[in-house]
Design an enzyme around this catalytic site. Structure first.
Site, PDB file in Angstrom:
ATOM      1  N   SER A 139      32.983  72.386 -40.037  1.00  0.00           N
ATOM      2  CA  SER A 139      32.575  73.673 -40.606  1.00  0.00           C
ATOM      3  C   SER A 139      33.758  74.621 -40.565  1.00  0.00           C
ATOM      4  CB  SER A 139      31.415  74.276 -39.808  1.00  0.00           C
ATOM      5  OG  SER A 139      31.204  75.636 -40.160  1.00  0.00           O
ATOM      6  N   TYR A 161      28.618  76.990 -31.466  1.00  0.00           N
ATOM      7  CA  TYR A 161      28.697  76.154 -32.669  1.00  0.00           C
ATOM      8  C   TYR A 161      30.111  76.207 -33.245  1.00  0.00           C
ATOM      9  CZ  TYR A 161      27.572  74.297 -37.294  1.00  0.00           C
ATOM     10  OH  TYR A 161      27.531  73.545 -38.453  1.00  0.00           O
TER      11      TYR A 161
END
Length: 249
Positions: free
Chosen positions: A145, A158
């Protein structure tokens, strides 16, 4: 249907999710036999497998957080196909927590996020290393990501886990060469239900501030995964950004 990947076997963890299912379709269309791996629902994984173009596809279950089950999955693939050439790690988990709310990011949530979004991918590669090495042309594709480099994402843990995946690609790209390549595909915002609570309003706002004028689709990410297997054959240890220019803002 292209036969670029004819004879190859691709294993997709998180294969019932939006990106995983799209990647399964792309790799199957390119000629690979695909093992669609879900976490709990075998019937759902089988439905994805049944809808793929070509023949020889199958479904299986494994939890990315349980190394014994990943090892068993590698054994099942070996028994069923005799080989594994491509491992795609699309499984993941997150929960929105404002970055300034340090108390809301509990130890338990941090551990779970790192377990699902970093440790599990490493464990899957470890479980399939022997098969991928035996292929002589093995490939691992992790879904990372842009939050790993921008520090903007659903929560700080995250972001950290995805940064860790990018480092893992560099480390394993070096360690497993030349018989196994390791690449990351790094999306921005993608039109899925992956992040709880994000709806059309959020997506429209992001699209308006993204240079290419929209958020990503699952097929955008799947196309990049396919490219790792079919076109980027002299690349390893790097992260390929597929975000419509989102990180430029």
């Amino acid at each position: 249907m292209s036969n670029t990947l004819s004879g190859k076997v691709a294993v997709i963890l998180g294969g019932t999710g939006g990106i995983g299912a799209a990647a399964a379709h792309r790799l199957a269309k390119a000629g690979a036999r695909v093992v669609v791996v879900g976490q709990r629902d075998l019937a759902r994984a089988q439905r994805v497998a049944d809808e793929l173009p070509g023949e020889g596809h199958s479904a299986a279950l494994a939890s990315i957080t349980e190394s014994e089950r990943l090892n068993a999955l590698a054994g099942l693939v070996r028994d069923r196909y005799g080989r594994a050439d491509i491992l795609v790690n699309t499984a993941g988990f997150t929960q929105p927590v404002k970055h300034a709310d340090l108390n809301a990011l509990t130890d338990e949530l941090i551990d779970e996020i790192l377990k699902v979004n970093w440790r599990g991918q490493f464990a899957a590669i470890r479980a399939f290393r022997e098969l991928l090495d035996a292929s002589g042309d093995g490939l691992v594709v992790n879904v990372s990501s842009i939050s790993g480099t921008t520090g903007v994402g659903s929560n700080i843990a995250y972001c950290a886990a995805k940064a860790g995946l990018d480092v893992m690609a560099a480390s394993l790209g070096r360690a497993l060469a030349p018989r196994i390549r390791v690449l990351n595909v790094s999306p921005g915002v993608v039109d899925t239900t992956f992040v709880p609570g994000r709806g059309d309003d959020f997506n429209e706002k992001v699209a308006a501030t993204t240079p290419l004028g929209r958020i990503g689709t699952t097929d955008d990410i799947a196309a990049a995964i396919e490219a790792c297997a079919t076109h980027l054959t002299f690349s390893t240890g790097v992260t390929i950004v597929v975000d419509g220019g989102r990180r430029l803002n």
